[in-house]
Enzyme design. Sequence first.
Site, PDB file in Angstrom:
ATOM      1  N   SER A  87      80.203 -64.305 -17.776  1.00  0.00           N
ATOM      2  CA  SER A  87      81.399 -63.529 -17.518  1.00  0.00           C
ATOM      3  C   SER A  87      82.644 -64.395 -17.260  1.00  0.00           C
ATOM      4  O   SER A  87      83.738 -63.857 -17.122  1.00  0.00           O
ATOM      5  CB  SER A  87      81.168 -62.622 -16.299  1.00  0.00           C
ATOM      6  OG  SER A  87      80.932 -63.372 -15.128  1.00  0.00           O
ATOM      7  N   SER A 125      76.871 -66.908 -15.878  1.00  0.00           N
ATOM      8  CA  SER A 125      78.289 -66.664 -16.148  1.00  0.00           C
ATOM      9  C   SER A 125      79.175 -67.895 -16.118  1.00  0.00           C
ATOM     10  O   SER A 125      80.333 -67.828 -16.534  1.00  0.00           O
ATOM     11  CB  SER A 125      78.831 -65.622 -15.163  1.00  0.00           C
ATOM     12  OG  SER A 125      78.266 -64.362 -15.421  1.00  0.00           O
ATOM     13  N   LYS A 180      89.276 -67.149 -11.690  1.00  0.00           N
ATOM     14  CA  LYS A 180      88.604 -66.032 -12.352  1.00  0.00           C
ATOM     15  C   LYS A 180      88.863 -64.731 -11.591  1.00  0.00           C
ATOM     16  O   LYS A 180      88.753 -64.686 -10.359  1.00  0.00           O
ATOM     17  CB  LYS A 180      87.099 -66.314 -12.419  1.00  0.00           C
ATOM     18  CG  LYS A 180      86.270 -65.214 -13.072  1.00  0.00           C
ATOM     19  CD  LYS A 180      84.811 -65.612 -13.086  1.00  0.00           C
ATOM     20  CE  LYS A 180      83.919 -64.513 -13.634  1.00  0.00           C
ATOM     21  NZ  LYS A 180      82.491 -64.903 -13.644  1.00  0.00           N
TER      22      LYS A 180
END
Length: 537
Positions: free
Chosen positions: A106, A130, A30
């Site tokens: 996220s 997230s 990520k």
Amino acid sequence: MIATRFEEALAEVDTGLPDGPLRGVPVLIKDLNMSVAGLPSSRGSRLFADDIPDHDSELVARYKRAGMVVLGTTNSPEFGLNASTEPLLHGPTRNPRDLTRSTGGSSGGAAAAVAAGPVPVAHASDGGGSIRIPASMNGLFGLKPSRGRVTTAPAPSTLSAPASVHHAVTTTVRDSALLLDISSVRVAGTVIGVPAPAESFAAPAARPPGRLRIGLTTSFIDGPETDPDVVAAVEDAAQLCASLGHTVVPVKAQWVPGDVSAATAPLMGIAFTTAVRDRLAELGRDLRDDDLEPFTRILFDHYVTMPATALSRALSAAQRVGWQVGATFEEYDVLLTPALACRVPPARIARHDPTGVDLRARRDLLGVDQRVQRHRHASHVRAPRHRPGRSADRRAICCRPRAGGPPALPGRTARGRCSPDPQHLRPAASVATASEIASARPLRGGTGRFVVAVSSLSEPCVGEEDHRLRARLDAVDVVAPGIDHGARRDADTGCVVGPQGLDLGHDLRGVGGVFHGPELRGELVHLGAGVARDVQA
């Protein structure tokens, strides 16, 4: 993927990968507070678009030492401050199960990559849901481990540490446990830490959990109303748990989601504000209107003026919430809740004004208030996960979208009491097995090709229980790990066999997917031990 290192990855394979437990397994990282040497670390922000680290974060290095192949980085909203992954810098990430819907945030890029099939697992992080929100929206498993369990070295995590932690999104509970075994070794000198587990994380995930006392709640004090279909999905999960012999009791949440947000938002806000100011100091200039997205700019302007007294009150409030949540687990082993209060929303819910003109005077046009409300809908049941002051807090999300349709309904969340993380992989694995979550994969074709899910890192590809998968194998050739290109599917048994007829049906590992490249037409591709990949038949 927003940045790739395919040539470097191929070179690493040619040179010889470390002989680790996940040798040859591809993984994505990520793009938020985790560095991959040579790839931009943009944090989803134009301000950091050309920030290219020269080193791997310790977690990335651990993945590589375990034999994993890092292919690139995945999309994230700016600084991870949104429950939908749609940054202006890289554009929106779409849900592989339904391209009209959001992938969540996220860690939306990570979840989309795993759900679509290019990789079986992807690194993710979680501060306000997230990991768990994208896992729910994409039909995956998402575990937010105890804070301090996974290191952020060499980048210190200060005020956000009580809330934000790193791990992954996976297709199964066991894959999540395997990754946690690799990533959870404590770095000496770490301020926030948790007790080392008595055994591996994978071991308890493979054992029955015994009978549990489960608290069931679908509504929260002063929280958004939970969609009736979401409530029905959680109640279905409760019935499944009861059928497995667990005691399920309706309970009333003892905490107010707004109080949790008020306690944790300053901790996260100060962290990203400090990152922005440090970046500006590095660049030697002031903040420009086009550096940050409108919503992020409003948050920055708020937190940059927040007094130290407000931060102190936030830390105290977080501890009070922790005590409130902890009291629930004095009576219950697990708390079962919705993963989201709403149905999976359409994509592009978080529209931005790209002009960056007079941002603070145009809240009504930018829809900032609506974005805050939508994030509140997405995250209010996630928030108690952040409670500081507990030595081991965890969540396990068991997700399965509505059968036969898009992921309109999110998954369910099982929250465990304050004891070591391994003990709470066991009930998650039990429920996942019973509800066939591991097989809830998108089956999507394109350009005359047929895509089939081939299970996960740690589960058999072929077996009597995999009737649907066995039927799909008629359409594809499968490459087995550790054998040459002579692998084939036996016409009589349906099992995958090697050139000498060895039954490899229970040795296959990996996640199905098709690389839609003409160079792969009709070929069998060997991707290394631990991974199986199907290609055009």
